[in-house]
Design an enzyme around this catalytic site. Sequence first.
Site, short mmCIF file in Angstrom:
data_model
loop_
_atom_site.label_atom_id
_atom_site.label_comp_id
_atom_site.label_asym_id
_atom_site.label_seq_id
_atom_site.Cartn_x
_atom_site.Cartn_y
_atom_site.Cartn_z
N HIS A 6 0.83 -1.20 0.00
CA HIS A 6 0.00 0.00 0.00
C HIS A 6 0.88 1.26 0.00
CE1 HIS A 6 -3.67 2.35 1.06
NE2 HIS A 6 -2.78 3.13 1.66
N GLU A 7 1.79 1.32 0.95
CA GLU A 7 2.64 2.51 1.03
C GLU A 7 3.55 2.61 -0.18
OE1 GLU A 7 1.78 4.74 3.12
OE2 GLU A 7 0.42 3.41 4.20
N HIS A 14 1.73 4.48 -2.80
CA HIS A 14 1.83 5.93 -2.57
C HIS A 14 3.20 6.43 -3.03
CE1 HIS A 14 -1.83 6.81 -0.36
NE2 HIS A 14 -1.61 5.89 0.56
N GLU A 28 -4.64 7.68 -2.79
CA GLU A 28 -5.14 6.43 -2.24
C GLU A 28 -5.38 5.43 -3.37
OE1 GLU A 28 -4.79 6.18 0.80
OE2 GLU A 28 -5.77 4.23 1.08
ZN ZN Z 1 -3.03 5.21 1.96
#
Ligand code: ZN
Length: 510
Positions: free
Chosen positions: A270-271, A274, A300
């Site tokens: 997830h990170e 980003h 996101e």
């Molecule tokens: Zn996030």
Amino acid sequence: MQIRPHDDPQYQELRSRLREIRDLQAAASVLKWDRATYMPPGGVIARGQQIATLRKLAHDQLTDPALGELLENLRDFERSLPYESDDASIVRLARRDVHRALRIPSSFVATLSSHQTDAYVAWTKAKPDGNFEAVRPFLEKTLELSREWASFFPESDRIADALIAEEDEGMTTQTVQGLFETLRSQLVPLVEAIAERPQLDDRILSQHFDETTQLNFCYKAVDRVGYDFHRGRLDRSPHPFTTRLSHGDVRITTRVRPHQLTESIFSSLHEMGHALYEQGIEAAFDGTPLARGTSAGMHEGQARLWENFIGRSRAFWECFYPWLQGMFLRQLGQVPVNEFYRAINKVERTLVRTSADEVTYNLHAILRFDLEVAMLEGRLAVKDLPEAWNERYRQDLGIVPQQHTEGVLQDVHWFVETIGGQFQGYTLGNLMAAQLYESALKLHPEIPVDIERGNFETLHRWLQRNIYRHGRKFTANELVLRVTGKPLHVDPFVRYLNQKYGDLYDIHGR
Ligand code: ZN
């Protein structure tokens, strides 16, 4: 003779002022990164002050009348260039930022910032015991300040509009509510249909997994997918996050739990999503208002695209599972890839948003968005928030938290940010990820096969070309329209969920 942009002395002056502002903001980000990773707890009060001081300095520079005058003088310069040009975009975005900052008095920024430090400290103390009463006065103050913040933008139709636009430029309470109502009406029955089917077994994921080995896997995986460690690092923190300090330094953190293998893997992916976005922004934009992702939702979306659409796909694990098995032979040596794939995609009605599966996740986010708007619009008092929270969980997910620790106190957001604008981005992001990925697949149907073979380049390059490199030049709505030919809508996401979970839970043709 036409003056080339870089020769215009006023434009040069603008660039140098913007860089100083960005330097102050980056310094504050370093302090925040340190607070969230290695700072001893004793530093918390002083650190809050230090961050507030830097923020105030940046705000003062942004609202300096000389900067406003410079932007006025650059109107002809901006008009002489195409909308899409880097230089026109820098002026346009600087004007937008200055305009917004001017609405908010410096003294208010300082009050809000120091209140947020107090509220954060109160939350960390109250959370373990689920003591909502201990944070209630802080939250009431936050709501009051959030309403005051919104009042600086009296031209908005709805009180939440300016708070939403702060995170998701171009979105309003009404457009978000429209999307979310449609989505919720499709999700609740899907979750119900899944709940009626035999449940997938995910017990293999809660064996004991050595923490260092988990971290090693995360390093390897994000490196292989395309995160640039020369311009980043991966650390542990209780609440995973990404921070951009410059084009050459985009850091991520992850959370590792010895009895929950998926935590570290999916937080890292997830990170990383980003971070790929931030690492992919044009290097030349550094120090300008263009040098960050364009909105909370688009950010996101990039995170969820890699975490879920890719990270929880069968193709991804065809590539990575042998590696993971090799690192955890005792735990996974006898578990076939399909069983692992099913385990990581178990859908379950649970209480905690951050660990929710991709089907129920949006119900958590939509619910918070609705509560934020209700509080801001005076339809819900802070003292009634826990009850409203629990009631909504009963309606949407059929479960109710026994303690506020896993209920209304679970999220840090309302204690470090404003109330309003904090939650729509999560679900908008899922919608964007689905719509963008559908477009990428239309052009490159080979992406899943590439990924199976460990080649992430096709998708990474497509995202780089269409989304990442632009930074903040276009709004999320503009990007979605440019790239997919349609405004943001819920159908691609619903199609994706129905297909994937229809297969996993055998509920096609219902
Ligand atoms: Zn996030």
